[in-house]
Design an enzyme around this catalytic site. Structure first.
Site, PDB file in Angstrom:
ATOM      1  N   GLU A 188      -0.378 -37.799  20.651  1.00  0.00           N
ATOM      2  CA  GLU A 188       0.094 -36.491  20.147  1.00  0.00           C
ATOM      3  C   GLU A 188      -0.590 -36.123  18.827  1.00  0.00           C
ATOM      4  O   GLU A 188      -0.915 -34.951  18.600  1.00  0.00           O
ATOM      5  CB  GLU A 188       1.618 -36.532  19.983  1.00  0.00           C
ATOM      6  CG  GLU A 188       2.324 -36.610  21.326  1.00  0.00           C
ATOM      7  CD  GLU A 188       3.801 -36.948  21.204  1.00  0.00           C
ATOM      8  OE1 GLU A 188       4.130 -37.972  20.561  1.00  0.00           O
ATOM      9  OE2 GLU A 188       4.627 -36.198  21.747  1.00  0.00           O
ATOM     10  N   GLY A 231       2.928 -41.103  20.146  1.00  0.00           N
ATOM     11  CA  GLY A 231       2.662 -40.277  18.964  1.00  0.00           C
ATOM     12  C   GLY A 231       1.199 -40.318  18.545  1.00  0.00           C
ATOM     13  O   GLY A 231       0.702 -39.378  17.925  1.00  0.00           O
ATOM     14  N   ALA A 233       4.704 -43.824  17.824  1.00  0.00           N
ATOM     15  CA  ALA A 233       5.723 -43.907  16.776  1.00  0.00           C
ATOM     16  C   ALA A 233       6.141 -45.359  16.638  1.00  0.00           C
ATOM     17  O   ALA A 233       6.030 -46.138  17.591  1.00  0.00           O
ATOM     18  CB  ALA A 233       6.919 -43.044  17.165  1.00  0.00           C
TER      19      ALA A 233
HETATM   20  C1  LIG Z   1       7.275 -40.529  12.347  1.00  0.00           C
HETATM   21  C2  LIG Z   1       6.104 -40.258  13.238  1.00  0.00           C
HETATM   22  C3  LIG Z   1       6.473 -40.402  14.674  1.00  0.00           C
HETATM   23  C4  LIG Z   1       5.940 -39.357  15.553  1.00  0.00           C
HETATM   24  C5  LIG Z   1       5.956 -39.515  17.045  1.00  0.00           C
HETATM   25  C6  LIG Z   1       7.322 -39.491  17.731  1.00  0.00           C
HETATM   26  C7  LIG Z   1       7.362 -39.137  19.161  1.00  0.00           C
HETATM   27  C8  LIG Z   1       6.557 -40.016  20.077  1.00  0.00           C
HETATM   28  O1  LIG Z   1       6.284 -39.227  21.210  1.00  0.00           O
HETATM   29  C9  LIG Z   1       7.327 -41.275  20.480  1.00  0.00           C
HETATM   30  C10 LIG Z   1       6.449 -42.491  20.578  1.00  0.00           C
HETATM   31  O2  LIG Z   1       5.296 -42.501  20.204  1.00  0.00           O
HETATM   32  S1  LIG Z   1       7.188 -43.907  21.248  1.00  0.00           S
HETATM   33  C11 LIG Z   1       5.915 -45.132  21.189  1.00  0.00           C
HETATM   34  C12 LIG Z   1       4.924 -44.987  22.279  1.00  0.00           C
HETATM   35  N1  LIG Z   1       3.977 -46.089  22.280  1.00  0.00           N
HETATM   36  C13 LIG Z   1       4.123 -47.192  23.032  1.00  0.00           C
HETATM   37  O3  LIG Z   1       5.054 -47.329  23.797  1.00  0.00           O
HETATM   38  C14 LIG Z   1       3.043 -48.237  22.897  1.00  0.00           C
HETATM   39  C15 LIG Z   1       3.647 -49.541  22.405  1.00  0.00           C
HETATM   40  N2  LIG Z   1       2.664 -50.608  22.303  1.00  0.00           N
HETATM   41  C16 LIG Z   1       2.148 -51.274  23.360  1.00  0.00           C
HETATM   42  O4  LIG Z   1       2.457 -50.988  24.505  1.00  0.00           O
HETATM   43  C17 LIG Z   1       1.220 -52.404  23.101  1.00  0.00           C
HETATM   44  O5  LIG Z   1       1.358 -52.817  21.746  1.00  0.00           O
HETATM   45  C18 LIG Z   1      -0.264 -52.096  23.379  1.00  0.00           C
HETATM   46  C19 LIG Z   1      -0.488 -51.910  24.882  1.00  0.00           C
HETATM   47  C20 LIG Z   1      -0.701 -50.843  22.638  1.00  0.00           C
HETATM   48  C21 LIG Z   1      -1.162 -53.273  22.873  1.00  0.00           C
HETATM   49  O6  LIG Z   1      -0.716 -54.488  23.412  1.00  0.00           O
HETATM   50  P1  LIG Z   1      -1.279 -55.855  22.832  1.00  0.00           P
HETATM   51  O7  LIG Z   1      -2.762 -55.768  22.722  1.00  0.00           O
HETATM   52  O8  LIG Z   1      -0.689 -56.922  23.678  1.00  0.00           O
HETATM   53  O9  LIG Z   1      -0.720 -55.925  21.346  1.00  0.00           O
HETATM   54  P2  LIG Z   1       0.791 -56.197  20.884  1.00  0.00           P
HETATM   55  O10 LIG Z   1       0.996 -57.655  20.644  1.00  0.00           O
HETATM   56  O11 LIG Z   1       1.754 -55.514  21.801  1.00  0.00           O
HETATM   57  O12 LIG Z   1       0.819 -55.375  19.499  1.00  0.00           O
HETATM   58  C22 LIG Z   1       0.343 -55.925  18.267  1.00  0.00           C
HETATM   59  C23 LIG Z   1       1.393 -55.678  17.226  1.00  0.00           C
HETATM   60  O13 LIG Z   1       1.584 -54.277  17.068  1.00  0.00           O
HETATM   61  C24 LIG Z   1       2.946 -53.931  17.246  1.00  0.00           C
HETATM   62  N3  LIG Z   1       3.056 -52.609  17.846  1.00  0.00           N
HETATM   63  C25 LIG Z   1       2.286 -52.049  18.803  1.00  0.00           C
HETATM   64  N4  LIG Z   1       2.703 -50.819  19.085  1.00  0.00           N
HETATM   65  C26 LIG Z   1       3.769 -50.576  18.285  1.00  0.00           C
HETATM   66  C27 LIG Z   1       4.619 -49.456  18.115  1.00  0.00           C
HETATM   67  N5  LIG Z   1       4.459 -48.314  18.790  1.00  0.00           N
HETATM   68  N6  LIG Z   1       5.614 -49.568  17.225  1.00  0.00           N
HETATM   69  C28 LIG Z   1       5.793 -50.677  16.502  1.00  0.00           C
HETATM   70  N7  LIG Z   1       4.997 -51.768  16.622  1.00  0.00           N
HETATM   71  C29 LIG Z   1       4.005 -51.708  17.496  1.00  0.00           C
HETATM   72  C30 LIG Z   1       3.473 -55.022  18.166  1.00  0.00           C
HETATM   73  O14 LIG Z   1       4.877 -55.117  18.093  1.00  0.00           O
HETATM   74  C31 LIG Z   1       2.756 -56.238  17.615  1.00  0.00           C
HETATM   75  O15 LIG Z   1       3.381 -56.666  16.429  1.00  0.00           O
HETATM   76  P3  LIG Z   1       4.086 -58.127  16.329  1.00  0.00           P
HETATM   77  O16 LIG Z   1       4.649 -58.141  14.956  1.00  0.00           O
HETATM   78  O17 LIG Z   1       2.953 -59.079  16.540  1.00  0.00           O
HETATM   79  O18 LIG Z   1       5.103 -58.146  17.412  1.00  0.00           O
END
Ligand SMILES: CCCCCCC[C@H](O)CC(=O)SCCNC(=O)CCNC(=O)[C@H](O)C(C)(C)COP(=O)([O-])OP(=O)([O-])OC[C@H]1O[C@@H](n2cnc3c(N)ncnc32)[C@H](O)[C@@H]1OP(=O)([O-])[O-]
Length: 292
Positions: A146, A143, A100
């Site tokens: 999911e 998400g 998400a």
């Molecule tokens: C409505 C539909 C929703 C349904 C689901 C809801 C329920 C769900 O269970 C809750 C979640 O999913 S909670 C979420 C669970 N997920 C997580 O916790 C995973 C969160 N992400 C990460 O941990 C890391 O990005 C990675 C390890 C995937 C990649 O690392 P890396 O290779 O160093 O790459 P990087 O430099 O980190 O990313 C590049 C760009 O992408 C951006 N961006 C990435 N993910 C984003 C996100 N979710 N959000 C926003 N942005 C996100 C990041 O900010 C950056 O942009 P910037 O403008 O340059 O700053």
């Protein structure tokens, strides 16, 4: 305005031209493709397979509400389209979806998400009658994992990374992760994954039964479309009945599930395709399905 081809297409695919307008909105000009404009997804048809590509590459396809409304809209259109028999959802090589959109959720309060039913639209994918295949490369986190688990079949690239890292954000999975992961991999592994927030590989996912096939990165989408086309070549009422019956296994007791399955089995005897399929077998010829 200029025209470009968006991807090399697999055998038997229709060629889809993308007209990129001045505001970067893609329009699709294939006869079988959707004419709807989307900002965060792309849609194409490959014969009888509808393809939805999540397309927010800079945010690793983070699932914003806007993107998810578009996914729902495309799913419903493909489900209603009589020229489409299976659907594939994919991302890009770096990310299927990294979860998400954390930036969208960051400032939201309990009252806001509760009153607006923030994830209320998430369940629409469960109402789609046609089979949905997830073609996953790169990150499928939160998400994103999911969403893949909400599909009927998951094909994964050998470098795909799955996980439910929500615990590290101070929350828990909110779109079915605690329910679907435990059903797919069992309680102990689901607890380990969700309570630690550790990611897991495509190979682990396949070993545990979450993923049905691990493929080279550049083959995942083609193979998912090929599977969709194989499914599309069969009798569609039976395909939809099989999907419905398998999904009931998650909700009914074994006894009730087998009862439900038997009723559906009996009901398929009303189809012309049942007569055709059995007659073709006996006469040693290929069946000609009419989906009736
Ligand atoms: C409505 C539909 C929703 C349904 C689901 C809801 C329920 C769900 O269970 C809750 C979640 O999913 S909670 C979420 C669970 N997920 C997580 O916790 C995973 C969160 N992400 C990460 O941990 C890391 O990005 C990675 C390890 C995937 C990649 O690392 P890396 O290779 O160093 O790459 P990087 O430099 O980190 O990313 C590049 C760009 O992408 C951006 N961006 C990435 N993910 C984003 C996100 N979710 N959000 C926003 N942005 C996100 C990041 O900010 C950056 O942009 P910037 O403008 O340059 O700053």
């Amino acid at each position: 305005m200029f025209t470009s081809l968006i991807r090399p297409l697999s055998r038997g695919s229709q060629i889809t031209k993308v007209l990129v307008t001045s505001n970067n909105v893609a329009k699709f000009s294939t006869s079988g493709a959707l004419q709807k404009d989307y900002q965060d997804i792309l849609t194409e048809s490959h014969g009888k397979v509808g393809l939805i590509t999540l397309n927010r590459p800079k945010a690793l396809n983070a699932l914003s509400s806007h993107l998810f409304h578009e996914v729902n809209n495309a799913l419903e259109k493909f489900d209603d389209d009589t020229n489409i028999s299976a659907i594939v959802i994919t991302g890009n090589e770096r990310a299927f979806a990294a979860g998400a959109d954390i930036k969208e959720m960051m400032e939201k309060s309990f009252a806001e998400v509760y009153k607006t039913s923030f994830l209320g639209h998430w369940g629409k994918i469960n109402d789609i009658r046609k089979p949905i295949i997830a073609a996953v490369n790169g990150f499928a986190l939160g998400g994103g994992c999911e969403l893949a688990m909400s599909c009927d079949i998951i094909y994964a690239g050998e470098k795909a990374v799955f996980g439910q890292p929500e615990i590290k954000l101070g929350v828990i999975p909110g779109a079915g992760g605690t329910q679907r992961l435990v059903r797919a991999v069992g309680k102990s592994k689901a607890m380990e994954i969700i309570l630690s927030g550790r990611n897991f590989s495509a190979q682990e996912a396949e070993r545990w039964g979450l993923v049905s096939k691990v493929l080279p990165v550049d083959k995942v989408l083609d193979e998912a479309i090929r599977l969709g086309q194989e499914i599309a070549g069969l009798s569609q009422p039976s395909i939809q009945a099989a999907k419905e019956s398998i999904n009931r296994a998650f909700e009914l007791s074994l006894r009730e599930g087998c009862h439900f399955e038997r009723k559906l089995f009996y009901s398929l005897f009303a189809l012309k395709d049942k007569k055709e399929g059995m007659e073709a077998f006996v006469k040693k010829r290929e069946p000609k399905w009419t989906d009736e």
